[in-house]
Design an enzyme around this catalytic site. Structure first.
Site, short mmCIF file in Angstrom:
data_model
loop_
_atom_site.label_atom_id
_atom_site.label_comp_id
_atom_site.label_asym_id
_atom_site.label_seq_id
_atom_site.Cartn_x
_atom_site.Cartn_y
_atom_site.Cartn_z
CB CYS A 115 0.64 33.37 3.97
SG CYS A 115 -0.57 33.06 5.24
CG HIS A 255 -0.08 31.01 0.47
ND1 HIS A 255 0.15 30.10 1.48
CD2 HIS A 255 -1.02 31.87 0.94
CE1 HIS A 255 -0.62 30.41 2.51
NE2 HIS A 255 -1.34 31.48 2.21
CG ASN A 285 -3.47 29.59 4.52
OD1 ASN A 285 -2.26 29.42 4.69
ND2 ASN A 285 -4.00 30.78 4.30
#
Ligand code: COA
Length: 331
Positions: A115, A255, A285
């Site tokens: 990520c 993020h 996400n």
């Protein structure tokens, strides 16, 4: 050679049309819509259609970023695709995107940092501008995580979503663009976020599939602890590098993993939640796509203006983390 910072001159996104609500996720695993919303801040996410892979989302985001930069594909010197869910192990998704953009000879490669992939790719891409090797770099974060989820696993299935975001990097005006970057990794935490089968360690076999080793595994509480420690560190570190105070920063584009992580970071750093862009409620996400999607929405909402100091910050599999501080250069 005249060294220039790199500035983002165009941003684009692609989010699939299909919306999957918490109620729908709760049909596949032992959870409730209320639990997901209250423990993660996520209420829905987008899911790619069966024929859509990472390159399909990535190329749409890239085309939009180029249009917003006032450029066309032929202007691109280099394509970097950050993805943990490439179309296939090889060729690189960046090469597939290059072909879909109708380009030949343009350099293209993938970068995998979970990520944190977009932060890593933006940092790497910026050096090609700063060194003078290239003038126009496309940095894309694109993910189809839904295809690697065990929908019966209530820790992972409730948090992930699909999407892509892309930015164009070009030489900045003096004083604008990327001012500092910091990256980090701790391989000892690799087991907390992993996809065991499908690489050279564990090829995909019937046994691997029976044991669901071809699907995403996560230790949520360990990742939560790691993020709470590393996000404040990475923000402080990148601002120390550019000798900028937190007060001068008008917006943090983090993020989008879990709202509680951001709330904890805001508390620890004594920052108002208003300084954070939050859109995980609608997209979940989306791994390396989450930061460019959030950046795109912040721009669309008029929350970023010429001369604003903003910080992008990410964390993820590896374990990896990183932050980028930039002074926004509007067109
Ligand atoms: N629905 C209902 N209950 C759930 C659940 C779900 N989807 N997921 C976990 N639980 C349960 C657990 O089994 C546990 O039950 P118990 O107390 O009876 O043992 C309880 O909720 C607490 O579990 P825990 O894992 O501590 O929950 P949590 O509050 O940490 O939330 C995550 C789980 C996954 C949402 C959270 O850990 C998280 O977001 N971690 C970070 C993940 C992340 O950012 N990943 C991407 C990195 S880039």
């Amino acid at each position: 050679m005249d060294k220039k910072n790199a500035a983002i001159t165009g941003v684009g996104i692609c989010v699939p049309n299909q919306v999957l609500t918490n109620d729908e996720v709760a049909k596949y695993t032992k959870t409730t819509a209320e639990w997901i919303e209250s423990r993660t801040g996520i209420s829905k996410r987008r899911i790619a259609s069966p024929e859509q892979a990472a390159s399909d989302l990535g190329v749409i985001a890239a085309e939009q970023a180029l249009t917003n930069a006032g450029l066309s594909a032929k202007d691109v010197d280099l394509i970097i695709a950050a993805t943990a869910t490439p179309d296939m192990l090889f060729p690189a998704t960046a090469c597939i995107i290059q072909h879909k953009l109708g380009l030949k000879n343009t350099a293209a490669f993938d970068l995998e940092a979970g990520c944190s992939g977009f932060i890593y790719a933006l940092n790497v891409g910026s050096h090609f501008i700063t060194s003078g090797q290239y003038r126009t770099v496309l940095v894309i974060g694109t993910e189809v995580l839904s295809r690697l989820l065990d929908w019966e696993d209530r820790e992972t299935s409730v948090i992930m979503g699909d999407g892509a975001g892309a930015v164009v990097l070009q030489p900045a005006l003096p004083g604008y663009g990327i001012l500092s970057c910091c990256l980090g990794a701790d391989g000892s935490g690799g087991e907390y976020l992993r996809l065991p089968a499908g690489g050279s360690r564990m090829p995909i076999t019937h046994q691997a599939i029976d044991q669901k080793m071809h699907l995403f595994k996560m230790n949520g509480p360990e990742v939560f602890r790691f993020a709470m420690q590393k996000v404040p560190e990475a923000i402080n570190q990148v601002l120390a590098l550019s000798q900028t105070s937190l007060e001068e920063v008008s917006l943090i584009v983090p993020h989008q993993a879990n709202l509680r992580i951001l709330e904890a970071v805001a508390r620890v750093m004594d920052i108002s939640m208003d300084k954070f862009i939050v859109n995980m409620d609608r997209y979940g996400n989306t791994s390396s796509a989450s930061i460019p999607i959030a950046l795109y929405e912040a721009l669309a909402e008029g929350r970023i203006n010429h001369g604003d100091h903003i910080v992008l910050t990410g964390f993820g599999a590896g374990l990896t983390w990183g932050s980028i501080h930039m002074c926004w250069q509007a067109k």
